[in-house]
Design an enzyme around this catalytic site. Structure first.
Site, PDB file in Angstrom:
ATOM      1  N   HIS A  34       0.835  -1.210   0.000  1.00  0.00           N
ATOM      2  CA  HIS A  34       0.000   0.000   0.000  1.00  0.00           C
ATOM      3  C   HIS A  34       0.873   1.264   0.000  1.00  0.00           C
ATOM      4  O   HIS A  34       0.510   2.281   0.578  1.00  0.00           O
ATOM      5  CB  HIS A  34      -0.992  -0.001   1.176  1.00  0.00           C
ATOM      6  CG  HIS A  34      -2.075  -1.020   0.997  1.00  0.00           C
ATOM      7  ND1 HIS A  34      -3.188  -0.781   0.230  1.00  0.00           N
ATOM      8  CD2 HIS A  34      -2.209  -2.284   1.466  1.00  0.00           C
ATOM      9  CE1 HIS A  34      -3.958  -1.871   0.239  1.00  0.00           C
ATOM     10  NE2 HIS A  34      -3.381  -2.790   0.970  1.00  0.00           N
ATOM     11  N   THR A  35       2.019   1.161  -0.618  1.00  0.00           N
ATOM     12  CA  THR A  35       2.889   2.330  -0.779  1.00  0.00           C
ATOM     13  C   THR A  35       2.857   2.822  -2.222  1.00  0.00           C
ATOM     14  O   THR A  35       3.251   3.949  -2.490  1.00  0.00           O
ATOM     15  CB  THR A  35       4.353   1.977  -0.432  1.00  0.00           C
ATOM     16  OG1 THR A  35       4.674   0.754  -1.094  1.00  0.00           O
ATOM     17  CG2 THR A  35       4.545   1.802   1.061  1.00  0.00           C
ATOM     18  N   SER A  67     -11.929 -19.019 -21.167  1.00  0.00           N
ATOM     19  CA  SER A  67     -10.979 -19.326 -20.099  1.00  0.00           C
ATOM     20  C   SER A  67     -11.173 -20.749 -19.593  1.00  0.00           C
ATOM     21  O   SER A  67     -12.289 -21.144 -19.257  1.00  0.00           O
ATOM     22  CB  SER A  67     -11.159 -18.360 -18.923  1.00  0.00           C
ATOM     23  OG  SER A  67     -10.419 -18.843 -17.814  1.00  0.00           O
ATOM     24  N   GLY A 124      -8.195 -14.746  -7.282  1.00  0.00           N
ATOM     25  CA  GLY A 124      -8.592 -13.961  -6.112  1.00  0.00           C
ATOM     26  C   GLY A 124      -7.650 -14.160  -4.932  1.00  0.00           C
ATOM     27  O   GLY A 124      -7.995 -13.891  -3.797  1.00  0.00           O
ATOM     28  N   LEU A 127      -2.311 -12.789  -5.783  1.00  0.00           N
ATOM     29  CA  LEU A 127      -1.061 -12.945  -6.539  1.00  0.00           C
ATOM     30  C   LEU A 127      -1.222 -12.339  -7.933  1.00  0.00           C
ATOM     31  O   LEU A 127      -0.506 -12.673  -8.863  1.00  0.00           O
ATOM     32  CB  LEU A 127      -0.667 -14.422  -6.631  1.00  0.00           C
ATOM     33  CG  LEU A 127      -0.458 -15.130  -5.286  1.00  0.00           C
ATOM     34  CD1 LEU A 127      -0.070 -16.587  -5.505  1.00  0.00           C
ATOM     35  CD2 LEU A 127       0.617 -14.432  -4.457  1.00  0.00           C
ATOM     36  N   SER A 129      -3.773 -12.296 -10.377  1.00  0.00           N
ATOM     37  CA  SER A 129      -4.236 -12.974 -11.587  1.00  0.00           C
ATOM     38  C   SER A 129      -4.816 -11.963 -12.571  1.00  0.00           C
ATOM     39  O   SER A 129      -4.673 -12.121 -13.781  1.00  0.00           O
ATOM     40  CB  SER A 129      -5.250 -14.071 -11.260  1.00  0.00           C
ATOM     41  OG  SER A 129      -6.278 -13.578 -10.452  1.00  0.00           O
ATOM     42  N   SER A 130      -5.430 -10.888 -12.080  1.00  0.00           N
ATOM     43  CA  SER A 130      -6.007  -9.922 -13.020  1.00  0.00           C
ATOM     44  C   SER A 130      -4.921  -9.112 -13.736  1.00  0.00           C
ATOM     45  O   SER A 130      -4.971  -8.941 -14.947  1.00  0.00           O
ATOM     46  CB  SER A 130      -7.039  -9.012 -12.344  1.00  0.00           C
ATOM     47  OG  SER A 130      -6.454  -8.266 -11.325  1.00  0.00           O
ATOM     48  N   GLU A 162      -7.284  -1.178 -15.584  1.00  0.00           N
ATOM     49  CA  GLU A 162      -7.809  -1.603 -14.280  1.00  0.00           C
ATOM     50  C   GLU A 162      -8.512  -0.420 -13.583  1.00  0.00           C
ATOM     51  O   GLU A 162      -9.595  -0.569 -13.021  1.00  0.00           O
ATOM     52  CB  GLU A 162      -6.650  -2.138 -13.423  1.00  0.00           C
ATOM     53  CG  GLU A 162      -7.050  -2.605 -12.058  1.00  0.00           C
ATOM     54  CD  GLU A 162      -7.200  -4.117 -11.929  1.00  0.00           C
ATOM     55  OE1 GLU A 162      -6.466  -4.854 -12.600  1.00  0.00           O
ATOM     56  OE2 GLU A 162      -8.056  -4.542 -11.146  1.00  0.00           O
ATOM     57  N   ASP A 174       1.609  -4.069  -9.426  1.00  0.00           N
ATOM     58  CA  ASP A 174       1.361  -5.419  -9.952  1.00  0.00           C
ATOM     59  C   ASP A 174       1.708  -5.510 -11.430  1.00  0.00           C
ATOM     60  O   ASP A 174       2.403  -6.418 -11.876  1.00  0.00           O
ATOM     61  CB  ASP A 174      -0.115  -5.810  -9.770  1.00  0.00           C
ATOM     62  CG  ASP A 174      -0.537  -5.733  -8.323  1.00  0.00           C
ATOM     63  OD1 ASP A 174       0.345  -5.606  -7.453  1.00  0.00           O
ATOM     64  OD2 ASP A 174      -1.750  -5.782  -8.069  1.00  0.00           O
TER      65      ASP A 174
HETATM   66  C1  GLA Z   1      -3.025  -4.380  -4.956  1.00  0.00           C
HETATM   67  C2  GLA Z   1      -2.852  -3.254  -5.976  1.00  0.00           C
HETATM   68  C3  GLA Z   1      -1.417  -2.720  -5.956  1.00  0.00           C
HETATM   69  C4  GLA Z   1      -0.976  -2.373  -4.535  1.00  0.00           C
HETATM   70  C5  GLA Z   1      -1.290  -3.512  -3.565  1.00  0.00           C
HETATM   71  C6  GLA Z   1      -1.030  -3.133  -2.132  1.00  0.00           C
HETATM   72  O1  GLA Z   1      -2.266  -5.485  -5.317  1.00  0.00           O
HETATM   73  O2  GLA Z   1      -3.170  -3.703  -7.262  1.00  0.00           O
HETATM   74  O3  GLA Z   1      -1.326  -1.594  -6.807  1.00  0.00           O
HETATM   75  O4  GLA Z   1      -1.554  -1.169  -4.110  1.00  0.00           O
HETATM   76  O5  GLA Z   1      -2.639  -3.930  -3.671  1.00  0.00           O
HETATM   77  O6  GLA Z   1       0.314  -2.914  -1.920  1.00  0.00           O
END
Ligand code: GLA
Length: 387
Positions: A34-35, A67, A124, A127, A129-130, A162, A174
């Site tokens: 969450h940074t 899928s 979900g 990791l 997947s989206s 997204e 991600d």
């Molecule tokens: C999800 C979001 C990322 C990031 C994390 C938390 O995976 O897609 O952008 O904010 O949460 O670190």
């Protein structure tokens, strides 16, 4: 895997003439949670598990998605002229979103696809997947339509999809980690300017173990957006007294000095996490470079405590997995990974202790939560590729 994907394609679309097979990884974040939407640092890596696609370019502008993970949805049909979010398109809104976002950024995709996806990332699970299917689709469009787009731009376009197509205000971590993945390396990324550095993840006799809580996120995405706006509000208030662009610009000392201007106890906790977690990430990478894996592990543990107490995104499932992990011999560090509210934990565990770890944590989890967790000993892999 190539043969398997071709076989799937044959089953769904009857012949495999001109079909190509591609792969994009999933990701796990080691520290820096969450940074990314707070202008801070993150330290994720791509995995060898991910999403595969068998795909063929069409002559017209039609899109047909299938899928192997959601066979009950059948073939989902769309067109390059109708790239709008539709609830009934379900998972296919991810690839559709990327094709839409490419168009928004003036990349011309002029012919449709027939495409079969198969993912071996638990859905979900946190990791990504989206993000994996998004980056994979962007990469396929680049390769099949000859787009002049690099991997970082693919990650940005995927994040845009997204945010604007699927309505999750995620940061860049991600999509960047997946697009830029490198075998046996984690990526130290400064999200304020996208400067990055690869750091070899040399764990010696330890392994990376992921524990999946099997708690689906449900309301998670709206909570995610809520945390993001809490940080934005805290930043706005801090900006009245300090000259900063993001929470990532603040040191812990500066934060402590100015935090009272935020006024609200909850917002102070949220901002505190963002500031301290950013520092922890920088320190963790330094520790890794100095081969001080113990320190790296302790920083991972501290990250979890902060996500649990200040950011409040863990929940009983992730806390049970992590707190039980801390009690096991041979555990160097353990924390939740990804957005939280369910999903996975990431653990560094001495090789000799892995079996006992899986057994003990698995048992304690099932006893307390009432259903099983799944465990994966993972390897760090490369970014997208054609097989
Ligand atoms: C999800 C979001 C990322 C990031 C994390 C938390 O995976 O897609 O952008 O904010 O949460 O670190």
């Amino acid at each position: 895997m190539k043969e398997t994907m071709l076989k799937y394609f044959q089953e769904v679309f009857q012949d495999t003439e001109g079909v190509k097979v591609f792969f994009a990884p999933g990701r796990v974040n080691l520290i820096g949670e969450h940074t990314d939407y707070n202008g801070g640092h993150v330290f994720p890596c791509a995995l060898t598990i991910g999403t595969y696609a068998a795909v063929r370019l069409r002559k017209d502008r039609k899109l047909r998605f299938y899928s192997m993970n959601f066979t009950e949805k059948g073939i989902l049909t769309s067109s390059l002229d109708d790239l709008v979010y539709k609830k009934e398109d379900d998972w296919a809104n991810y690839p559709k979103g990327v094709l839409w976002a490419l168009g928004e950024h003036s990349y011309k995709v002029e012919r449709g696809f027939d495409i079969v996806y198969f993912g071996n990332i638990p859905n979900g699970s946190g990791l990504s997947s989206s993000a994996s299917i998004e980056v994979l689709t962007g990469y396929i469009a680049k390769q099949l339509c000859g787009l002049n787009i690099d991997l970082i731009k693919i990650s940005l376009v995927s994040q845009y999809a997204e945010n604007k197509f699927n309505g999750v205000n995620c940061g860049i971590m991600d999509q960047f980690a997946i697009a830029m993945g490198k075998k046996d390396h984690a990526i130290f990324l400064d999200t304020s300017d996208l400067q990055y550095e690869y750091a070899p993840l040399e764990l010696g006799d330890a392994r990376l173990v992921i524990a999946c809580s099997n708690k689906k996120r449900g309301l998670g995405d709206s909570k995610y957006n809520e945390r993001r706006s809490e940080c934005e509000e805290a930043l706005k208030r801090l900006k009245t007294v300090v000259n900063i662009n993001s929470l990532g610009d603040l040191s812990e000392e500066e934060f402590e000095l100015h935090k009272k201007v935020i006024q609200d106890a909850v917002l102070i906790k949220r901002a505190k996490h963002a500031v301290y977690e950013n520092r922890r990430t920088v320190q963790a990478v330094d520790a890794l470079k100095a081969k001080n894996i113990r320190k790296f592990g302790l920083l991972m543990n501290a990250s979890h405590v902060s996500l649990r107490d200040d950011y409040e995104v863990t929940g009983i499932e992730l806390d049970t997995l992590v707190e039980t992990a801390w009690e096991q011999g041979g555990v160097i560090g353990a924390r939740m990974t990804g957005a939280g509210f369910g999903g996975c934990t990431v653990n560094i565990v001495k090789k000799d202790g892995v079996d006992a770890f899986i057994q003990n944590v698995g048992k304690a989890y099932e006893n307390k939560i009432g259903y099983k967790a799944d465990f994966y000993v993972v390897e760090i892999g490369d970014g997208p590729k054609e097989l």
